[in-house]
Scaffold this motif. Structure first.
Motif, short mmCIF file in Angstrom:
data_model
loop_
_atom_site.label_atom_id
_atom_site.label_comp_id
_atom_site.label_asym_id
_atom_site.label_seq_id
_atom_site.Cartn_x
_atom_site.Cartn_y
_atom_site.Cartn_z
N LYS A 116 0.70 4.06 -2.96
CA LYS A 116 0.42 5.47 -2.64
C LYS A 116 1.57 6.37 -3.09
CE LYS A 116 -0.77 8.46 1.31
NZ LYS A 116 0.48 9.21 1.51
N ARG B 280 -10.34 6.70 5.25
CA ARG B 280 -10.41 5.75 6.36
C ARG B 280 -9.02 5.59 6.98
NH1 ARG B 280 -15.26 2.74 6.17
NH2 ARG B 280 -16.38 2.92 4.19
N GLN B 281 -8.00 5.59 6.14
CA GLN B 281 -6.63 5.42 6.62
C GLN B 281 -6.21 6.57 7.55
OE1 GLN B 281 -3.91 2.99 5.63
NE2 GLN B 281 -5.78 1.79 5.37
N ASP C 51 -11.05 -1.02 2.98
CA ASP C 51 -10.17 -0.74 4.11
C ASP C 51 -9.00 0.17 3.76
OD1 ASP C 51 -9.48 -3.16 2.59
OD2 ASP C 51 -7.74 -3.29 3.91
N LEU C 52 -8.62 0.24 2.48
CA LEU C 52 -7.47 1.07 2.10
C LEU C 52 -7.88 2.44 1.56
CD1 LEU C 52 -5.02 -1.49 0.44
CD2 LEU C 52 -5.17 -0.75 2.82
N GLU C 53 -9.15 2.75 1.59
CA GLU C 53 -9.57 4.07 1.14
C GLU C 53 -8.90 5.13 2.02
OE1 GLU C 53 -13.82 4.17 0.99
OE2 GLU C 53 -13.92 2.67 -0.62
N TYR C 54 -8.36 6.14 1.39
CA TYR C 54 -7.46 7.09 2.04
C TYR C 54 -8.07 7.73 3.28
CZ TYR C 54 -4.74 11.39 2.66
OH TYR C 54 -4.00 12.42 3.19
N TYR D 160 0.83 -1.20 0.00
CA TYR D 160 0.00 0.00 0.00
C TYR D 160 0.87 1.26 0.00
CZ TYR D 160 -3.09 3.76 1.43
OH TYR D 160 -3.76 4.96 1.48
#
Length: 424
Positions: free
Chosen positions: A195, A333-334, A328-331, A191
């Motif tokens: 990114k 949310r991160q 779960d990896l949507e920015y 990830y």
């Protein structure tokens, strides 16, 4: 007292029409299937009345009459990275390998096994989608099929540069790729690498509608000027270099424009990525006194699910794509700024925290349209309080800020300016 300058609508960058790959193939495809029982055909795989399609009966034959098929020397490790190859049956994979080798060698005519020109043309399209580094083809080809007993196809690719220029172009692409990846920390998880490459593509490549060769990797990676296809092809190539599974996708946007983007695999899940839309274009401030950050990146389309993506992107129906169900990896949310409830106190506290840390902007994404409507209604009071806090914290009499409300992506961004008249 805080002075507000605001813009209500985000402008997306222009997107050049991305030619749909299969439509392009259909426009250029020339083939004739040999049928011994059809008197209208002369045994060479083409209608005898069409001179441009007539093939010599010895085409593709050696001196002893045996068909000279394209050699298959493709690296299996490289093939394993190519998504569309993995979706093909054994026969199509064989044709795929022959085409890959022939294109790599800039063969004027590639002889492939099997006499069905429709199948061969289809496979040629998958090679085009899988190999961004073959930036000397445009996706079009002329295919002539020869039925039994010959049972082969002649493929004439449309090359965009002469054969003698390929080695130099390969060197340029490899060198540009090395430079691009030189400061990517290889110890990061996938990830982190995804990114980092997403951000670097946005910061180093300019969207230029009329850029030369703008449907190719070369335009993005080497020339650093391209459109959506070039962004997506560059991202695809760099992911391949980092051994991260990646797919090139063509389709349309919510406005009906042709578009190109990617899907990546991270861990056990697939995610949508649109590098082009990561570079937002905002309207200038009302007076032009305050400019938004030059390196601003729009993260709404980095590693997102189909549920989030499908409102604005529709892939071509013929593409055998995996489902992107994970979010779960949507920015947002991160970074803890994805809001699934409306809490004005929490939003204000987050803004004040950003102000104390001198962040250029605060950003929030909301789970539903109803939540977005609530924050838009509360926004004047929230920003008055937050800007008042900025004045108090830094001892200023007044400040300016800019905000953006994007109802399409349900996002609020506020850009803070830490300059103003000192308080008396």
């Amino acid at each position: 007292m805080a002075k507000r300058r605001h813009r209500r609508r985000r402008k997306r960058p222009l997107r050049a029409l991305l030619p749909l790959m299969l439509a392009l193939l259909a426009a250029y495809l020339v083939f004739g299937e040999f049928d011994e029982s059809d008197p209208a055909q002369n045994g060479n795989g083409a209608d005898s009345s069409t001179a441009s399609q007539t093939a010599d009966e010895n085409n593709g034959l050696s001196e002893n009459g045996a068909t000279q098929f394209q050699a298959e020397n493709t690296d299996e490790e490289e093939l394993a990275k190519r998504y569309y190859y993995s979706q093909l049956d054994e026969n199509r994979q064989m044709i795929y390998r022959e085409l890959v080798q022939g294109i790599a060698e800039h063969q004027e005519t590639i002889i492939t096994k099997g006499g069905d020109p429709d199948v061969t043309a289809e496979v040629y399209g998958w090679v085009y989608m899988d190999y961004p580094e073959y930036c000397w083809i445009n996706g079009a080809s002329h295919v002539t099929g020869y039925g039994e007993p010959k049972n082969y196809c002649e493929v004439v690719p449309e090359y965009t540069i002469p054969a003698e220029e390929i080695t130099g172009r390969q060197t340029q692409v490899k060198g540009a790729g090395n430079d691009f990846l030189s400061d990517i920390d290889r110890s990061m998880d996938d990830y982190g690498k995804i990114k980092a490459v997403f951000e670097k593509c946005i910061r180093q490549i300019d969207y230029v509608k009329d850029a030369p060769e703008n449907q190719t990797l070369y335009s993005g990676l080497v020339n650093r000027q391209t459109v959506c296809a070039g962004y997506a092809r560059t991202f695809q190539y760099l992911m391949n270099r980092l051994d991260i599974p990646v797919i090139y996708v063509t389709g349309t946007t919510d406005t009906g424009e042709a578009h190109g983007w990617n899907i990546v695999k991270c861990g056990d899940n697939y995610y949508n990525v649109d590098v082009t839309w990561g570079d937002p274009v905002f309207a200038e401030g009302e007076s032009g006194e305050y400019n938004l950050p030059d390196d601003l990146i729009y993260y709404d389309f980095l590693c997102v699910s189909d549920a989030e993506f499908s409102d604005t992107h529709q892939a071509d129906a013929n593409l055998p794509l995996p489902a992107c169900n994970a979010d779960d990896l949507e920015y947002y949310r991160q970074i803890g700024r994805y809001m699934d409830t409306f809490d004005a106190t929490q939003i204000l506290w987050e803004m004040e925290t950003d102000i104390e840390e001198t962040k250029e902007y605060s950003e929030f994404k909301f789970a539903t349209d109803d939540l977005m409507a609530q924050v838009m209604e509360a926004r004047p009071e929230l920003l008055d309080k937050a800007s008042g806090y900025l004045c108090s914290y830094y001892g200023l009499g007044s400040v300016k800020y800019t905000y953006s409300e994007d109802t399409a992506t349900r996002k609020l961004m506020v850009f803070w300016q830490y300059k103003g008249e000192p308080s008396e």
